[in-house]
Motif scaffolding. Structure first.
Motif, PDB file in Angstrom:
ATOM      1  N   SER A  42       0.832  -1.196   0.000  1.00 35.89           N
ATOM      2  CA  SER A  42       0.000   0.000   0.000  1.00 35.89           C
ATOM      3  C   SER A  42       0.872   1.253   0.000  1.00 35.89           C
ATOM      4  O   SER A  42       2.061   1.220   0.340  1.00 35.89           O
ATOM      5  CB  SER A  42      -0.915   0.023   1.226  1.00 35.89           C
ATOM      6  OG  SER A  42      -0.143   0.190   2.414  1.00 35.89           O
ATOM      7  N   VAL A  43       0.276   2.373  -0.380  1.00 34.66           N
ATOM      8  CA  VAL A  43       1.006   3.640  -0.383  1.00 34.66           C
ATOM      9  C   VAL A  43       1.556   3.945   1.001  1.00 34.66           C
ATOM     10  O   VAL A  43       2.730   4.317   1.152  1.00 34.66           O
ATOM     11  CB  VAL A  43       0.093   4.787  -0.863  1.00 34.66           C
ATOM     12  CG1 VAL A  43       0.803   6.133  -0.700  1.00 34.66           C
ATOM     13  CG2 VAL A  43      -0.312   4.580  -2.314  1.00 34.66           C
ATOM     14  N   GLU A  44       0.736   3.754   2.022  1.00 30.20           N
ATOM     15  CA  GLU A  44       1.188   4.082   3.377  1.00 30.20           C
ATOM     16  C   GLU A  44       2.322   3.170   3.830  1.00 30.20           C
ATOM     17  O   GLU A  44       3.258   3.613   4.496  1.00 30.20           O
ATOM     18  CB  GLU A  44       0.012   3.998   4.355  1.00 30.20           C
ATOM     19  CG  GLU A  44      -0.983   5.127   4.210  1.00 30.20           C
ATOM     20  CD  GLU A  44      -0.318   6.494   4.284  1.00 30.20           C
ATOM     21  OE1 GLU A  44       0.512   6.718   5.199  1.00 30.20           O
ATOM     22  OE2 GLU A  44      -0.608   7.337   3.422  1.00 30.20           O
ATOM     23  N   LEU A  46       4.590   1.642   1.907  1.00 35.58           N
ATOM     24  CA  LEU A  46       5.827   1.997   1.224  1.00 35.58           C
ATOM     25  C   LEU A  46       6.321   3.387   1.631  1.00 35.58           C
ATOM     26  O   LEU A  46       7.526   3.629   1.639  1.00 35.58           O
ATOM     27  CB  LEU A  46       5.655   1.896  -0.283  1.00 35.58           C
ATOM     28  CG  LEU A  46       5.551   0.472  -0.830  1.00 35.58           C
ATOM     29  CD1 LEU A  46       5.588   0.461  -2.351  1.00 35.58           C
ATOM     30  CD2 LEU A  46       6.671  -0.422  -0.296  1.00 35.58           C
ATOM     31  N   ARG A  47       5.399   4.272   1.975  1.00 39.42           N
ATOM     32  CA  ARG A  47       5.831   5.572   2.505  1.00 39.42           C
ATOM     33  C   ARG A  47       6.613   5.368   3.802  1.00 39.42           C
ATOM     34  O   ARG A  47       7.711   5.922   3.971  1.00 39.42           O
ATOM     35  CB  ARG A  47       4.634   6.470   2.755  1.00 39.42           C
ATOM     36  CG  ARG A  47       5.005   7.788   3.450  1.00 39.42           C
ATOM     37  CD  ARG A  47       3.801   8.652   3.743  1.00 39.42           C
ATOM     38  NE  ARG A  47       3.316   9.304   2.547  1.00 39.42           N
ATOM     39  CZ  ARG A  47       2.160   9.060   1.948  1.00 39.42           C
ATOM     40  NH1 ARG A  47       1.349   8.130   2.441  1.00 39.42           N
ATOM     41  NH2 ARG A  47       1.801   9.723   0.862  1.00 39.42           N
ATOM     42  N   THR A  48       6.076   4.565   4.709  1.00 39.94           N
ATOM     43  CA  THR A  48       6.744   4.301   5.977  1.00 39.94           C
ATOM     44  C   THR A  48       8.090   3.619   5.747  1.00 39.94           C
ATOM     45  O   THR A  48       9.097   3.970   6.359  1.00 39.94           O
ATOM     46  CB  THR A  48       5.858   3.420   6.875  1.00 39.94           C
ATOM     47  OG1 THR A  48       4.647   4.134   7.153  1.00 39.94           O
ATOM     48  CG2 THR A  48       6.557   3.090   8.184  1.00 39.94           C
ATOM     49  N   ARG A  49       8.111   2.637   4.847  1.00 44.00           N
ATOM     50  CA  ARG A  49       9.356   1.920   4.551  1.00 44.00           C
ATOM     51  C   ARG A  49      10.406   2.872   3.987  1.00 44.00           C
ATOM     52  O   ARG A  49      11.577   2.823   4.385  1.00 44.00           O
ATOM     53  CB  ARG A  49       9.078   0.796   3.553  1.00 44.00           C
ATOM     54  CG  ARG A  49      10.320  -0.008   3.171  1.00 44.00           C
ATOM     55  CD  ARG A  49       9.983  -1.027   2.100  1.00 44.00           C
ATOM     56  NE  ARG A  49       9.125  -2.072   2.622  1.00 44.00           N
ATOM     57  CZ  ARG A  49       9.555  -3.196   3.178  1.00 44.00           C
ATOM     58  NH1 ARG A  49      10.858  -3.409   3.286  1.00 44.00           N
ATOM     59  NH2 ARG A  49       8.705  -4.099   3.602  1.00 44.00           N
ATOM     60  N   THR A  50      10.003   3.752   3.081  1.00 40.15           N
ATOM     61  CA  THR A  50      10.948   4.697   2.492  1.00 40.15           C
ATOM     62  C   THR A  50      11.519   5.631   3.546  1.00 40.15           C
ATOM     63  O   THR A  50      12.729   5.887   3.585  1.00 40.15           O
ATOM     64  CB  THR A  50      10.268   5.511   1.378  1.00 40.15           C
ATOM     65  OG1 THR A  50       9.783   4.617   0.370  1.00 40.15           O
ATOM     66  CG2 THR A  50      11.235   6.496   0.752  1.00 40.15           C
ATOM     67  N   HIS A  51      10.663   6.132   4.420  1.00 40.16           N
ATOM     68  CA  HIS A  51      11.140   7.041   5.473  1.00 40.16           C
ATOM     69  C   HIS A  51      12.093   6.321   6.430  1.00 40.16           C
ATOM     70  O   HIS A  51      13.101   6.903   6.873  1.00 40.16           O
ATOM     71  CB  HIS A  51       9.953   7.617   6.239  1.00 40.16           C
ATOM     72  CG  HIS A  51       9.140   8.568   5.418  1.00 40.16           C
ATOM     73  ND1 HIS A  51       7.960   9.129   5.867  1.00 40.16           N
ATOM     74  CD2 HIS A  51       9.322   9.062   4.154  1.00 40.16           C
ATOM     75  CE1 HIS A  51       7.459   9.925   4.933  1.00 40.16           C
ATOM     76  NE2 HIS A  51       8.268   9.888   3.893  1.00 40.16           N
ATOM     77  N   GLU A  52      11.807   5.071   6.730  1.00 38.56           N
ATOM     78  CA  GLU A  52      12.708   4.295   7.593  1.00 38.56           C
ATOM     79  C   GLU A  52      14.060   4.087   6.924  1.00 38.56           C
ATOM     80  O   GLU A  52      15.112   4.187   7.568  1.00 38.56           O
ATOM     81  CB  GLU A  52      12.073   2.940   7.929  1.00 38.56           C
ATOM     82  CG  GLU A  52      10.890   3.039   8.875  1.00 38.56           C
ATOM     83  CD  GLU A  52      10.198   1.701   9.069  1.00 38.56           C
ATOM     84  OE1 GLU A  52      10.503   0.754   8.303  1.00 38.56           O
ATOM     85  OE2 GLU A  52       9.352   1.591   9.987  1.00 38.56           O
ATOM     86  N   LEU A  53      14.044   3.806   5.620  1.00 41.55           N
ATOM     87  CA  LEU A  53      15.299   3.629   4.886  1.00 41.55           C
ATOM     88  C   LEU A  53      16.098   4.929   4.847  1.00 41.55           C
ATOM     89  O   LEU A  53      17.325   4.931   5.021  1.00 41.55           O
ATOM     90  CB  LEU A  53      15.005   3.161   3.463  1.00 41.55           C
ATOM     91  CG  LEU A  53      14.763   1.668   3.267  1.00 41.55           C
ATOM     92  CD1 LEU A  53      14.208   1.409   1.872  1.00 41.55           C
ATOM     93  CD2 LEU A  53      16.053   0.888   3.465  1.00 41.55           C
TER      94      LEU A  53
END
Length: 323
Positions: A42-44, A46-53
């Motif tokens: 989901s968008v949310e 992958l957004r969370t994953r990107t910010h964590e990365l």
């Protein structure tokens, strides 16, 4: 040049960057994606994953982040991360135009992106990037230039890119395909008012695909910053997918195949920034160990035997499924 910030950084990972192709959209061609991302795309999520990365990368010394209009919501995710951390002002932000994302957040779309290097597409995508990244954008690259790309000969486009450069944005280009060297050399000849247009080149180079090396060395000698993408060949040089010679060197050095593959690229004297395409913080941490991997000449020679014919390499890449 914003990349002077990388040259002056003190962390051992300053010349490793993070590319967001694998996490800015639900579908991509990297091997092992089902394991890395799981079913929830989901968008949310992958957004969370990107910010964590991004958090993990910055904490470990990474200072270059690479997005593109065609990487789904990568620019949006990166802009949100930057906006929530106003004290971070020492990173270099790059993006690319020339492909339009068309998959509508699907992993099984018939077409995931459409290439167009025309002036109208540049103007549209430049406005879209500006709306998200604003003055945080340091580098804007033409996405996947090939020798037949109109971007190499379109004077109106060159004038528009030169105008952006005059406003403080560095202009670069990326390359793909078996004729990368030809595209690089043609781009080096592009000038506006007698001055070279491009300040960076981003190309595929890894232990399997080494054909662009001489042209990248020429670009470096001409003063361009060289950014290397796909250092792990879309997963073909990672973990269980890695060839035996790479696995053997990894075992001898006590590092993962991914770190050894990226270290092979870092050994090139012309490589300014080498991108990790990690999808998880654990992958990222392993990738960043490339900064401390050490080879002897015999090990390096064994890795050099892995090089494939570029046409065979790109044919195989073209057959990798989006998933």
């Amino acid at each position: 040049m914003p990349f002077a910030r990388l040259a002056s950084a003190t962390t051992p990972t300053c010349h490793l960057g993070l590319g967001l192709a694998a996490v800015g959209r639900p579908g991509y061609i990297n091997l092992g994606r089902d394991r890395d991302l799981g079913a929830d795309r989901s968008v949310e999520t992958l957004r969370t994953r990107t910010h964590e990365l991004l958090d993990a990368a910055y904490a470990q010394g990474v200072r270059y982040f690479d997005a593109a209009r065609s990487y789904g919501r990568s620019e949006e995710f990166l802009a949100e991360w930057l906006g929530a951390r106003p004290g971070i002002d020492d990173v270099v932000v790059g993006s690319k135009w020339g492909y339009t994302y068309t998959a509508d957040w699907s992993t099984d779309a018939e077409q995931h992106e459409v290439k167009d290097h025309s002036v109208p597409t540049y103007r549209r995508q430049r406005a879209e990037t500006a709306a998200l990244l604003g003055d945080r954008l340091d580098l804007y690259q033409i996405h996947s230039v090939t020798p037949d790309s109109p971007a190499l000969t379109d004077k109106e486009l060159h004038a528009g890119l030169a105008e952006a450069a005059a406003q403080g944005v560095s202009i670069g280009f990326s390359t793909s395909g078996p004729a990368q060297a030809d595209a690089i050399r043609a781009a080096l000849a592009v000038t506006v008012d007698g001055e070279p247009l491009f300040r960076t080149v981003q190309s595929t180079y890894n232990a399997l695909e080494t054909s662009a090396a001489p042209a990248l060395a020429e670009a470096h000698d001409a003063g361009l910053t060289v950014i290397v993408k796909e250092g792990m060949a879309n997963g073909r040089l990672a973990g269980t997918y890695a060839p035996d010679a790479l696995k053997a060197v990894a075992e001898e050095t006590s590092y993962g195949c991914d770190a050894v593959a990226l270290a092979f690229v870092l050994r090139r004297p012309w490589a300014g920034v080498v991108l990790s395409g990690a999808a998880t913080p654990l992958q990222l941490a392993s990738n960043l160990r490339a900064a401390v991997v050490d080879f002897d000449e015999e090990q390096l020679a064994r890795l050099a035997t892995l090089a494939e014919d570029p046409h065979a390499y790109w044919d195989r890449r073209g057959q990798l499924p989006w998933h």
